[in-house]
Design a protein around this motif. Structure first.
Motif, PDB file in Angstrom:
ATOM      1  N   GLY A  33       0.789  -1.221   0.000  1.00 30.25           N
ATOM      2  CA  GLY A  33       0.000   0.000   0.000  1.00 30.25           C
ATOM      3  C   GLY A  33       0.822   1.273   0.000  1.00 30.25           C
ATOM      4  O   GLY A  33       0.258   2.369   0.132  1.00 30.25           O
ATOM      5  N   ALA A  34       2.154   1.148  -0.153  1.00 24.84           N
ATOM      6  CA  ALA A  34       3.015   2.335  -0.095  1.00 24.84           C
ATOM      7  C   ALA A  34       3.001   3.139  -1.387  1.00 24.84           C
ATOM      8  O   ALA A  34       3.400   4.300  -1.397  1.00 24.84           O
ATOM      9  N   GLY A  35       2.577   2.529  -2.494  1.00 25.55           N
ATOM     10  CA  GLY A  35       2.520   3.253  -3.766  1.00 25.55           C
ATOM     11  C   GLY A  35       3.440   2.723  -4.840  1.00 25.55           C
ATOM     12  O   GLY A  35       3.635   3.370  -5.874  1.00 25.55           O
ATOM     13  N   LYS A  36       4.005   1.533  -4.627  1.00 29.35           N
ATOM     14  CA  LYS A  36       4.912   0.953  -5.629  1.00 29.35           C
ATOM     15  C   LYS A  36       4.179   0.677  -6.939  1.00 29.35           C
ATOM     16  O   LYS A  36       4.640   1.040  -8.026  1.00 29.35           O
ATOM     17  N   THR A  37       3.031   0.029  -6.833  1.00 32.76           N
ATOM     18  CA  THR A  37       2.258  -0.320  -8.026  1.00 32.76           C
ATOM     19  C   THR A  37       1.743   0.937  -8.736  1.00 32.76           C
ATOM     20  O   THR A  37       1.578   0.938  -9.953  1.00 32.76           O
ATOM     21  N   ASN A  38       1.508   2.009  -7.998  1.00 31.02           N
ATOM     22  CA  ASN A  38       1.043   3.251  -8.608  1.00 31.02           C
ATOM     23  C   ASN A  38       2.042   3.782  -9.630  1.00 31.02           C
ATOM     24  O   ASN A  38       1.661   4.365 -10.654  1.00 31.02           O
ATOM     25  N   ILE A  39       3.331   3.589  -9.354  1.00 32.14           N
ATOM     26  CA  ILE A  39       4.359   4.035 -10.293  1.00 32.14           C
ATOM     27  C   ILE A  39       4.294   3.206 -11.575  1.00 32.14           C
ATOM     28  O   ILE A  39       4.330   3.747 -12.684  1.00 32.14           O
ATOM     29  N   LEU A  40       4.170   1.888 -11.435  1.00 26.35           N
ATOM     30  CA  LEU A  40       4.039   1.045 -12.629  1.00 26.35           C
ATOM     31  C   LEU A  40       2.773   1.401 -13.402  1.00 26.35           C
ATOM     32  O   LEU A  40       2.777   1.444 -14.637  1.00 26.35           O
ATOM     33  N   GLU A  41       1.696   1.644 -12.675  1.00 24.39           N
ATOM     34  CA  GLU A  41       0.433   1.994 -13.317  1.00 24.39           C
ATOM     35  C   GLU A  41       0.580   3.263 -14.144  1.00 24.39           C
ATOM     36  O   GLU A  41       0.090   3.339 -15.275  1.00 24.39           O
ATOM     37  N   SER A  42       1.254   4.263 -13.601  1.00 17.86           N
ATOM     38  CA  SER A  42       1.407   5.529 -14.328  1.00 17.86           C
ATOM     39  C   SER A  42       2.221   5.341 -15.606  1.00 17.86           C
ATOM     40  O   SER A  42       1.924   5.950 -16.635  1.00 17.86           O
ATOM     41  N   ILE A  43       3.238   4.474 -15.547  1.00 19.49           N
ATOM     42  CA  ILE A  43       4.020   4.181 -16.755  1.00 19.49           C
ATOM     43  C   ILE A  43       3.146   3.484 -17.790  1.00 19.49           C
ATOM     44  O   ILE A  43       3.208   3.791 -18.992  1.00 19.49           O
ATOM     45  N   TYR A  44       2.310   2.566 -17.325  1.00 16.37           N
ATOM     46  CA  TYR A  44       1.427   1.849 -18.246  1.00 16.37           C
ATOM     47  C   TYR A  44       0.396   2.792 -18.866  1.00 16.37           C
ATOM     48  O   TYR A  44       0.064   2.669 -20.051  1.00 16.37           O
ATOM     49  N   VAL A  45      -0.092   3.750 -18.079  1.00 14.76           N
ATOM     50  CA  VAL A  45      -0.998   4.762 -18.638  1.00 14.76           C
ATOM     51  C   VAL A  45      -0.273   5.535 -19.741  1.00 14.76           C
ATOM     52  O   VAL A  45      -0.864   5.878 -20.771  1.00 14.76           O
ATOM     53  N   GLY A  46       1.016   5.791 -19.549  1.00 16.01           N
ATOM     54  CA  GLY A  46       1.809   6.449 -20.591  1.00 16.01           C
ATOM     55  C   GLY A  46       1.999   5.601 -21.830  1.00 16.01           C
ATOM     56  O   GLY A  46       2.358   6.103 -22.892  1.00 16.01           O
ATOM     57  N   THR A  47       1.733   4.300 -21.694  1.00 21.27           N
ATOM     58  CA  THR A  47       1.866   3.375 -22.827  1.00 21.27           C
ATOM     59  C   THR A  47       0.606   3.323 -23.683  1.00 21.27           C
ATOM     60  O   THR A  47       0.682   3.400 -24.908  1.00 21.27           O
ATOM     61  N   ILE A  48      -0.556   3.179 -23.021  1.00 19.67           N
ATOM     62  CA  ILE A  48      -1.796   2.989 -23.795  1.00 19.67           C
ATOM     63  C   ILE A  48      -2.885   4.006 -23.461  1.00 19.67           C
ATOM     64  O   ILE A  48      -3.978   3.934 -24.006  1.00 19.67           O
ATOM     65  N   GLY A  49      -2.591   4.925 -22.535  1.00 20.07           N
ATOM     66  CA  GLY A  49      -3.569   5.967 -22.238  1.00 20.07           C
ATOM     67  C   GLY A  49      -4.618   5.586 -21.211  1.00 20.07           C
ATOM     68  O   GLY A  49      -5.512   6.375 -20.918  1.00 20.07           O
ATOM     69  N   LYS A  50      -4.517   4.382 -20.661  1.00 18.30           N
ATOM     70  CA  LYS A  50      -5.471   3.968 -19.626  1.00 18.30           C
ATOM     71  C   LYS A  50      -4.806   2.973 -18.690  1.00 18.30           C
ATOM     72  O   LYS A  50      -3.757   2.401 -18.998  1.00 18.30           O
TER      73      LYS A  50
END
Length: 366
Positions: A33-50
């Protein structure tokens, strides 16, 4: 391909943070819950827009924020590029590539990534929609035309199903024009899927043999539940005839029963169907092989490896599979790994450790 930096503004639990990355392995560590996955998620949003985690854009905004921002600076074929995405609680996203506004479909294929989550380990045992989504996104990252046709097909499919509901109980339904267009796009999609699967099958078998010491082979089969005797339909004319023949059934169920939206993938070790008869270990090895083959497939299509995003997946793999995965990516692919335990990475070279806690990041090994 490598990501140089990431800037987040009011994204999830990150109010305003900029992170610089090294070109090889980046270990994002911290408590759950510290926010590690949030960083990966933001990169993935930069890949496909969602997001790969939610279909609701507002979920990605910090509590009480009306907008959020993601800026990914990366190098593609040694050329610096920048994706800037603004997310709004109300209204459409604003997506810019090198400061030029683009659509979401134009973003696909710009920053290539492969994401591997614990949920992916259920890919073989999971639903057909998950396997279709995997294949569609893999092809879309290397073919803008495929993504465009897939989006058009899905819109036509929704419209045809709406007509079936509107004319419920009636015999004469005006579907001729819709069926012709649907058959044309279905043919394109299935042909492209089969063409891509032919390449992926060569790669996935090679990867699986490496992981199993040459003891097991692996192939992916393509399945159309509306076809008989295991045959495949991929022609425009064939799809049109089958769509027409299925009209009585479609009229009764008020949904379209023929087309690539119903197709599925099956995984085989020799003649054994892994979904039905494979052990959990065989299934997990197959999924890992699939992800590694995805990296090689994208490289073969675009000329360089994509960025790999591993979301807490190493804890789900046994020691030998973890070692095989790390050996494959080391000094070859820029990889982001989330973990609560850095023990597996202390002996690796060229690793950047980033601590994530409470919306803040800190560089260095603890």
């Amino acid at each position: 391909m490598r990501i140089d930096s990431l800037q987040l503004f009011q994204f999830r639990n990150y109010k305003d943070v900029t992170i610089q990355f090294n070109p090889e392995i980046i270990v994002l560590h911290g408590t759950n819950g510290a926010g590690k996955t949030n960083i990966l998620e933001s990169i993935y949003v930069g890949t496909i827009g969602k997001s790969h985690r939610t279909n609701d854009t507002s979920d990605m905004l910090m509590f009480n924020a009306e907008e959020a921002g993601i800026i990914v600076k990366f190098e593609k074929k040694d050329t610096p590029q920048k994706v800037n995405i603004k997310l709004f609680r109300q209204g459409p996203k604003d997506i810019r590539l090198n400061d030029t506004k683009i659509s979401q479909k134009e973003l696909i294929g710009t920053l290539n990534t492969v994401i591997f989550c614990p949920e992916d380990l259920q890919l073989i045992k999971g639903t057909p929609s998950g396997r279709r989504r995997f294949l569609d996104m893999e092809i879309s990252q290397t073919s803008a035309t495929y993504y465009h046709q897939l989006m058009q097909y899905n819109r036509l499919l929704q419209q045809r199903n709406a007509i079936l509901k509107e004319y419920r109980g009636k015999q004469n339904i005006p579907l001729e024009e819709w069926d012709l267009q649907l058959a044309d796009m279905a043919s394109f999609i299935v042909k492209k899927r089969l063409e891509s699967l032919k390449k992926i099958n060569l790669l996935i078998d090679l990867m699986n043999r490496k992981l199993t010491g040459g003891l097991e082979n692996l192939t992916i089969g393509y399945e159309q539940p509306y076809m008989d005797n295991g045959s495949l339909e991929y022609t425009k004319e064939g799809f049109y005839e089958r769509i027409k023949a299925a009209l009585p059934q479609d009229r009764h169920r008020m949904t379209t029963s023929v087309g690539p939206h119903r197709d599925d993938l099956r995984f085989f070790s020799d003649a054994m169907d892994l979904k039905k008869f494979g052990s959990q270990g065989q299934q997990r090895t197959a999924v890992l092989s699939l992800k590694l083959s995805e990296l090689e497939f994208i490289k073969s299509e675009v000329g360089e490896y994509p960025v790999l995003l591993l979301d807490d997946v190493l804890s789900e793999l046994d020691e030998s599979r973890r070692a095989n995965l790390l050996q494959f990516i080391h000094k070859r692919i820029q990889t982001f790994i989330t973990t609560t335990d850095i023990h597996d990475f202390k002996d690796l070279k060229s690793v950047q450790f980033i601590s994530c806690e409470g919306g803040k990041v800190q560089y260095g090994q603890p």
